[in-house]
Design a protein around this motif. Structure first.
Motif, mmCIF file in Angstrom:
data_model
loop_
_atom_site.group_PDB
_atom_site.id
_atom_site.type_symbol
_atom_site.label_atom_id
_atom_site.label_comp_id
_atom_site.label_asym_id
_atom_site.label_seq_id
_atom_site.Cartn_x
_atom_site.Cartn_y
_atom_site.Cartn_z
ATOM 1 N N UNK A 294 57.548 43.786 66.687
ATOM 2 C CA UNK A 294 58.731 44.107 67.493
ATOM 3 C C UNK A 294 59.835 44.593 66.557
ATOM 4 N N UNK A 295 60.718 45.432 67.081
ATOM 5 C CA UNK A 295 61.854 45.889 66.260
ATOM 6 C C UNK A 295 62.919 44.805 66.133
ATOM 7 N N UNK A 296 62.901 43.826 67.002
ATOM 8 C CA UNK A 296 63.979 42.833 67.043
ATOM 9 C C UNK A 296 63.749 41.597 66.177
ATOM 10 N N UNK A 297 62.694 41.622 65.361
ATOM 11 C CA UNK A 297 62.451 40.477 64.484
ATOM 12 C C UNK A 297 61.581 40.889 63.303
ATOM 13 N N UNK A 298 61.524 40.006 62.308
ATOM 14 C CA UNK A 298 60.683 40.196 61.123
ATOM 15 C C UNK A 298 59.953 38.893 60.837
ATOM 16 N N UNK A 299 58.770 39.031 60.242
ATOM 17 C CA UNK A 299 58.025 37.887 59.725
ATOM 18 C C UNK A 299 58.262 37.802 58.226
ATOM 19 N N UNK A 300 58.240 36.597 57.706
ATOM 20 C CA UNK A 300 58.282 36.378 56.265
ATOM 21 C C UNK A 300 57.084 35.487 55.948
ATOM 22 N N UNK A 301 56.195 36.008 55.111
ATOM 23 C CA UNK A 301 54.951 35.307 54.793
ATOM 24 C C UNK A 301 54.695 35.350 53.293
ATOM 25 N N UNK A 302 53.871 34.427 52.784
ATOM 26 C CA UNK A 302 53.478 34.538 51.373
ATOM 27 C C UNK A 302 52.715 35.847 51.169
ATOM 28 N N UNK A 303 53.053 36.588 50.125
ATOM 29 C CA UNK A 303 52.380 37.854 49.875
ATOM 30 C C UNK A 303 50.874 37.698 49.779
ATOM 31 N N UNK A 304 50.412 36.639 49.131
ATOM 32 C CA UNK A 304 48.971 36.419 48.962
ATOM 33 C C UNK A 304 48.255 36.252 50.296
ATOM 34 N N UNK A 305 48.950 35.796 51.314
ATOM 35 C CA UNK A 305 48.323 35.576 52.620
ATOM 36 C C UNK A 305 47.834 36.876 53.249
ATOM 37 N N UNK A 306 48.447 37.998 52.891
ATOM 38 C CA UNK A 306 48.026 39.274 53.475
ATOM 39 C C UNK A 306 46.628 39.673 53.010
ATOM 40 N N UNK A 307 46.216 39.184 51.845
ATOM 41 C CA UNK A 307 44.865 39.473 51.345
ATOM 42 C C UNK A 307 43.804 38.766 52.169
ATOM 43 N N UNK A 308 44.202 37.729 52.895
ATOM 44 C CA UNK A 308 43.256 36.938 53.682
ATOM 45 C C UNK A 308 43.191 37.350 55.150
ATOM 46 N N UNK A 309 43.935 38.379 55.533
ATOM 47 C CA UNK A 309 43.869 38.847 56.920
ATOM 48 C C UNK A 309 42.486 39.434 57.194
ATOM 49 N N UNK A 310 42.006 39.315 58.426
ATOM 50 C CA UNK A 310 40.721 39.935 58.759
ATOM 51 C C UNK A 310 40.761 41.435 58.462
ATOM 52 N N UNK A 311 39.759 41.939 57.758
ATOM 53 C CA UNK A 311 39.675 43.365 57.446
ATOM 54 C C UNK A 311 40.487 43.799 56.255
ATOM 55 N N UNK A 312 41.157 42.839 55.568
ATOM 56 C CA UNK A 312 42.012 43.208 54.433
ATOM 57 C C UNK A 312 41.191 43.516 53.193
ATOM 58 N N UNK A 313 41.678 44.514 52.464
ATOM 59 C CA UNK A 313 41.076 44.895 51.177
ATOM 60 C C UNK A 313 42.234 45.152 50.214
ATOM 61 N N UNK A 314 42.262 44.429 49.118
ATOM 62 C CA UNK A 314 43.333 44.563 48.131
ATOM 63 C C UNK A 314 42.968 45.678 47.155
ATOM 64 N N UNK A 315 43.912 46.598 46.951
ATOM 65 C CA UNK A 315 43.692 47.752 46.071
ATOM 66 C C UNK A 315 44.793 47.810 45.016
ATOM 67 N N UNK A 316 44.400 48.101 43.791
ATOM 68 C CA UNK A 316 45.372 48.368 42.734
ATOM 69 C C UNK A 316 45.874 49.798 42.898
ATOM 70 N N UNK A 317 47.171 49.995 42.773
ATOM 71 C CA UNK A 317 47.733 51.339 42.794
ATOM 72 C C UNK A 317 47.869 51.996 44.158
ATOM 73 N N UNK A 318 47.787 51.224 45.230
ATOM 74 C CA UNK A 318 47.972 51.796 46.567
ATOM 75 C C UNK A 318 49.401 52.278 46.756
ATOM 76 N N UNK A 319 50.342 51.490 46.269
ATOM 77 C CA UNK A 319 51.750 51.887 46.338
ATOM 78 C C UNK A 319 52.128 52.652 45.092
ATOM 79 N N UNK A 320 52.687 53.838 45.283
ATOM 80 C CA UNK A 320 53.088 54.671 44.141
ATOM 81 C C UNK A 320 54.568 54.991 44.215
#
Length: 178
Positions: free
Chosen positions: A152-178
């Protein structure tokens, strides 16, 4: 323990402040839900620069989620890319190669909103369609906390960064952000 993230007035996760697909996924991930925080914001502040300025956030505290579609012939391959807000996703390089497609571009806004069940400016990797790969830049997973969309535009989540690696379908890549 509530993290300190700029001047955001964080509170424990509440399902009423996130889009239905986000709440549905978090209902199946109780550890992530228990570690998540949420903050209601003015929808006019949903975009990264406005949010950072309003709440004194460093650009490396935010993570942007962009939806892309790769194409190989008639085959379309959607994916989500999660990068620190201080960077941009390497769509035409690493993302294209990772999806094994000839062309890759940002998904049309209306399509991304319709397929994700989330609002433009609030799309988050949490709760995206199960068939979509979620490509996460390693730098995101190394942050103690990240501010991400809530669906939603009216709110934000704040989560541990490492938790995003554990989402279903997640793949951690080096250098994705440039």
């Amino acid at each position: 323990m509530t993290p300190t993230v700029g001047t955001l007035p964080l509170e424990p996760y509440r399902a009423d402040l996130v889009a239905p697909p986000v709440a549905a996924l978090l209902a199946t991930l109780p550890d992530l839900a228990a570690s998540a925080f949420v903050v209601a914001i003015d929808p006019a502040l949903a975009d990264t620069q406005a949010l950072n300025a309003a709440y004194d956030l460093d650009a490396d505290l935010g993570a942007n989620c962009v939806v892309v579609v790769g194409r190989r012939g008639a085959d379309e391959r959607p994916a989500a890319c999660v990068v620190l807000s201080s960077t941009r996703a390497d769509v035409n390089g690493l993302v294209r190669r990772t999806l094994d497609v000839r062309k890759c571009s940002f998904a049309p806004q209306e399509w991304a909103v319709g397929e994700s069940g989330m609002e433009h400016g609030g799309i988050t990797p949490v709760g995206l369609p199960a068939a979509w790969p979620i490509l996460v830049d390693r730098a995101v997973t190394e942050q103690p906390w990240v501010v991400i969309g809530s669906g939603l535009r009216r709110s934000k989540l704040v989560v541990p960064g490492a938790a995003l690696a554990d989402l279903p379908g997640a793949r951690v890549l080096d250098g994705l952000g440039v």
